[in-house]
Design a protein around this motif. Structure first.
Motif, PDB file in Angstrom:
ATOM      1  N   ALA A 157       0.836  -1.203   0.000  1.00 26.95           N
ATOM      2  CA  ALA A 157       0.000   0.000   0.000  1.00 26.95           C
ATOM      3  C   ALA A 157       0.868   1.250   0.000  1.00 26.95           C
ATOM      4  CB  ALA A 157      -0.937  -0.008   1.203  1.00 26.95           C
ATOM      5  N   LEU A 158       1.938   1.261   0.784  1.00 26.79           N
ATOM      6  CA  LEU A 158       2.849   2.396   0.841  1.00 26.79           C
ATOM      7  C   LEU A 158       3.536   2.592  -0.502  1.00 26.79           C
ATOM      8  CD1 LEU A 158       4.087   4.594   2.582  1.00 26.79           C
ATOM      9  CD2 LEU A 158       5.848   2.948   3.282  1.00 26.79           C
ATOM     10  N   GLU A 159       3.949   1.507  -1.114  1.00 23.84           N
ATOM     11  CA  GLU A 159       4.603   1.587  -2.430  1.00 23.84           C
ATOM     12  C   GLU A 159       3.622   2.121  -3.468  1.00 23.84           C
ATOM     13  OE1 GLU A 159       6.361  -1.594  -5.589  1.00 23.84           O
ATOM     14  OE2 GLU A 159       6.909  -1.870  -3.482  1.00 23.84           O
ATOM     15  N   GLU A 160       2.375   1.670  -3.379  1.00 27.40           N
ATOM     16  CA  GLU A 160       1.352   2.133  -4.315  1.00 27.40           C
ATOM     17  C   GLU A 160       1.078   3.628  -4.124  1.00 27.40           C
ATOM     18  OE1 GLU A 160      -3.236   1.074  -4.837  1.00 27.40           O
ATOM     19  OE2 GLU A 160      -1.902  -0.677  -4.931  1.00 27.40           O
ATOM     20  N   GLU A 161       1.028   4.078  -2.856  1.00 27.69           N
ATOM     21  CA  GLU A 161       0.824   5.500  -2.590  1.00 27.69           C
ATOM     22  C   GLU A 161       1.990   6.318  -3.117  1.00 27.69           C
ATOM     23  OE1 GLU A 161       0.109   6.348   1.534  1.00 27.69           O
ATOM     24  OE2 GLU A 161      -1.548   4.922   1.641  1.00 27.69           O
ATOM     25  N   GLY A 181       1.760   9.153  -5.916  1.00 25.86           N
ATOM     26  CA  GLY A 181       2.256  10.509  -5.693  1.00 25.86           C
ATOM     27  C   GLY A 181       3.232  10.928  -6.771  1.00 25.86           C
ATOM     28  N   GLU A 182       4.092  10.027  -7.207  1.00 27.16           N
ATOM     29  CA  GLU A 182       5.047  10.341  -8.269  1.00 27.16           C
ATOM     30  C   GLU A 182       4.338  10.584  -9.579  1.00 27.16           C
ATOM     31  OE1 GLU A 182       7.960   7.218  -8.356  1.00 27.16           O
ATOM     32  OE2 GLU A 182       8.767   7.754  -6.397  1.00 27.16           O
ATOM     33  N   ARG A 183       3.307   9.832  -9.858  1.00 28.74           N
ATOM     34  CA  ARG A 183       2.556  10.037 -11.106  1.00 28.74           C
ATOM     35  C   ARG A 183       1.857  11.401 -11.098  1.00 28.74           C
ATOM     36  NH1 ARG A 183      -0.971   5.039 -11.102  1.00 28.74           N
ATOM     37  NH2 ARG A 183       0.529   4.036  -9.800  1.00 28.74           N
ATOM     38  N   ARG A 184       1.351  11.817  -9.930  1.00 21.69           N
ATOM     39  CA  ARG A 184       0.674  13.112  -9.844  1.00 21.69           C
ATOM     40  C   ARG A 184       1.678  14.250 -10.052  1.00 21.69           C
ATOM     41  NH1 ARG A 184      -3.088  12.265  -4.588  1.00 21.69           N
ATOM     42  NH2 ARG A 184      -4.507  10.801  -5.547  1.00 21.69           N
TER      43      ARG A 184
END
Length: 160
Positions: A146-150, A154-157
């Motif tokens: 979940a942390l990796e996905e967040e 965030g990087e994509r945004r």
């Protein structure tokens, strides 16, 4: 019998000593019974003293006649043996030896059953600990995912 994996309350040396003494007591009783007059009285005294001694000896070894899975059998065996030992000519029968042997066998059966139950409880406890450890590892992995996905979100945004 080495390698059984449990401690006996009445070990081999103690069992042999108890049985040898019981054989001696029974042999003396046979001789006493056939002495006219006082023989039966001395046999009675010997039976009472030996029976009391064995109760103490088993007690010091941790064998209870009032508790345990085979308590009823041990108690009734000992009671019937003592009743026969204290009954005149019947005291010539090797009841002391038979009683001691039966109580030793019953206590060893209790010891083996207790050891099996303890091994089963330990295995269940270890399985529960392993299951908890597995659930913890899965939850930890889910948190990391979940942390990796967040972080990726965030990087994509930021990139957009």
């Amino acid at each position: 019998m080495a390698g059984e994996g449990y401690k006996r309350r009445v070990g081999n040396f103690t069992a042999i000593a108890m049985l040898l003494l019981a054989i001696v007591v029974d042999a003396v009783q046979v001789l006493l019974v056939f002495l006219p007059g006082i023989g039966i009285m001395f046999s009675f005294i010997l039976s009472f003293a030996a029976g009391s001694g064995y109760l103490l000896w088993f007690g010091f070894a941790g064998v209870s006649f009032m508790s345990g899975k085979k308590a009823t059998a041990k108690f009734l065996t000992t009671l019937s043996s003592m009743a026969l030992e204290l009954t005149g000519l019947l005291s010539a029968l090797p009841m002391m030896t038979a009683n001691v042997a039966v109580v030793i066998v019953l206590s060893r059966m209790e010891d083996a059953e207790t050891a099996r139950e303890q091994r089963a409880a330990l295995a269940a406890s270890q399985k529960a600990a392993n299951d908890n450890q597995q659930r913890y590892a899965e939850a930890r992995q889910a948190q990391e995912d979940a942390l990796e996905e967040e972080t990726e979100e965030g990087e994509r945004r930021r990139a957009a």
